[in-house]
Design a protein around this motif. Sequence first.
Motif, PDB file in Angstrom:
ATOM      1  N   CYS A   1       0.718  -1.140   0.119  1.00 45.05           N
ATOM      2  CA  CYS A   1       0.093   0.049  -0.027  1.00 45.05           C
ATOM      3  C   CYS A   1       0.875   1.330  -0.147  1.00 45.05           C
ATOM      4  O   CYS A   1       2.052   1.058   0.504  1.00 45.05           O
ATOM      5  CB  CYS A   1      -0.989   0.040   1.061  1.00 45.05           C
ATOM      6  N   SER A   2       0.356   2.205  -0.292  1.00 49.21           N
ATOM      7  CA  SER A   2       1.035   3.629  -0.373  1.00 49.21           C
ATOM      8  C   SER A   2       0.552   4.417   0.624  1.00 49.21           C
ATOM      9  O   SER A   2      -0.455   4.583   1.330  1.00 49.21           O
ATOM     10  CB  SER A   2       0.578   4.364  -1.819  1.00 49.21           C
ATOM     11  N   TYR A   3       1.677   5.228   1.049  1.00 43.10           N
ATOM     12  CA  TYR A   3       1.406   5.999   2.495  1.00 43.10           C
ATOM     13  C   TYR A   3       1.972   7.272   2.210  1.00 43.10           C
ATOM     14  O   TYR A   3       2.975   7.419   1.442  1.00 43.10           O
ATOM     15  CB  TYR A   3       2.150   5.370   3.687  1.00 43.10           C
TER      16      TYR A   3
ATOM     17  N   THR B   1       5.921   3.290  -0.009  1.00 40.97           N
ATOM     18  CA  THR B   1       5.260   1.815  -0.224  1.00 40.97           C
ATOM     19  C   THR B   1       5.634   0.958   0.786  1.00 40.97           C
ATOM     20  O   THR B   1       6.808   0.838   1.213  1.00 40.97           O
ATOM     21  CB  THR B   1       5.347   1.640  -1.611  1.00 40.97           C
TER      22      THR B   1
ATOM     23  N   CYS C   1       0.386  -3.377   3.764  1.00 37.23           N
ATOM     24  CA  CYS C   1      -0.702  -2.703   4.079  1.00 37.23           C
ATOM     25  C   CYS C   1      -1.095  -2.669   5.415  1.00 37.23           C
ATOM     26  O   CYS C   1      -0.939  -4.138   6.270  1.00 37.23           O
ATOM     27  CB  CYS C   1      -2.093  -3.417   3.280  1.00 37.23           C
TER      28      CYS C   1
ATOM     29  N   GLY D   1      -2.835   6.920   4.610  1.00 38.48           N
ATOM     30  CA  GLY D   1      -2.772   5.822   3.668  1.00 38.48           C
ATOM     31  C   GLY D   1      -4.112   5.315   3.297  1.00 38.48           C
ATOM     32  O   GLY D   1      -5.071   5.754   3.444  1.00 38.48           O
ATOM     33  N   GLN D   2      -4.167   4.227   2.046  1.00 38.49           N
ATOM     34  CA  GLN D   2      -5.205   3.692   1.323  1.00 38.49           C
ATOM     35  C   GLN D   2      -6.328   2.937   2.606  1.00 38.49           C
ATOM     36  O   GLN D   2      -7.260   3.069   2.391  1.00 38.49           O
ATOM     37  CB  GLN D   2      -4.841   2.648   0.540  1.00 38.49           C
TER      38      GLN D   2
END
Length: 198
Positions: A56-58, A112, A115, A141-142
Motif C-alpha cells: 500500500c501507499s502512504y 510504499t 498494508c 494511507g489507503q
Amino acid sequence: MAKHISLYFVITLVSIIIFHASSSTLPSEPTHTIPSSDPLPLLSLRIKPNLTASSCSYRVQITTGCSSVKYTGDQISLSFGDAYGNQVYVPRIDDPHSHTFEACSTDTFDITGPCTYNVCYVYLYRRGYDGWNVGSVKISGQNTRTVTFTYKAWLPSDVWWGFNYCNGAHSQGFKKPPLSTLALTIAPLLYFLMEWLL
C-alpha cells in the motif's frame, strides 16, 4: 453475628468492583489526533520482513521544530504499524544531500509498504551528532485513517522513540475488563464465600 458482617462486607466489595468496572474512563480507540503525551523509548524494535504480496501507499509528513538545528545530517529511520502486527519500516527516510528536516519545515514522503489497518504506533530512530527537534508525524494511507502523532521534543540518539496506542491509552497497560468477564470471575468466588459463611 460475624458471619452477617462478613456477608455485608463481601456484598459491598462486589458492588464496588462491578460499579467500577462498568464505568470505564479510558479511551478504547485512538482518535484522529493522538492525545498529547510524551513520546517514550522503545529499547528494541523487531523489524519484520515484508512477506506479503500486497503493498500500500502512504504519505508521511514530518514537521521539524523551529528550535531545531538549521538542518540535520543525522540518519533518521521510521517505523509505524497497526494493532495486528502489520509494520512499515523505512531504514533511512532522510536525505542529507537535500537538507531534509530543516528547522520550521514540513517534509513529505511517499512510502510504499505492507498494508495496515488504522496506524496506532510510530517510532523514529536517529543516529548522528547534529540533533533534531521533531514537531509531529502525520501518516495517511489507503486503508488507514489519517493520524497525527505530536512529538514536540528533541529526538535522542541511538534509540527508537515514539508512541504506541495499539492497546488502549498510551503506556497504561491496564484496561478495565468487560462487565460480563468480571461477573463470570466473581460468581464462583461469591458462591464459595456464601457456602463458607452460611
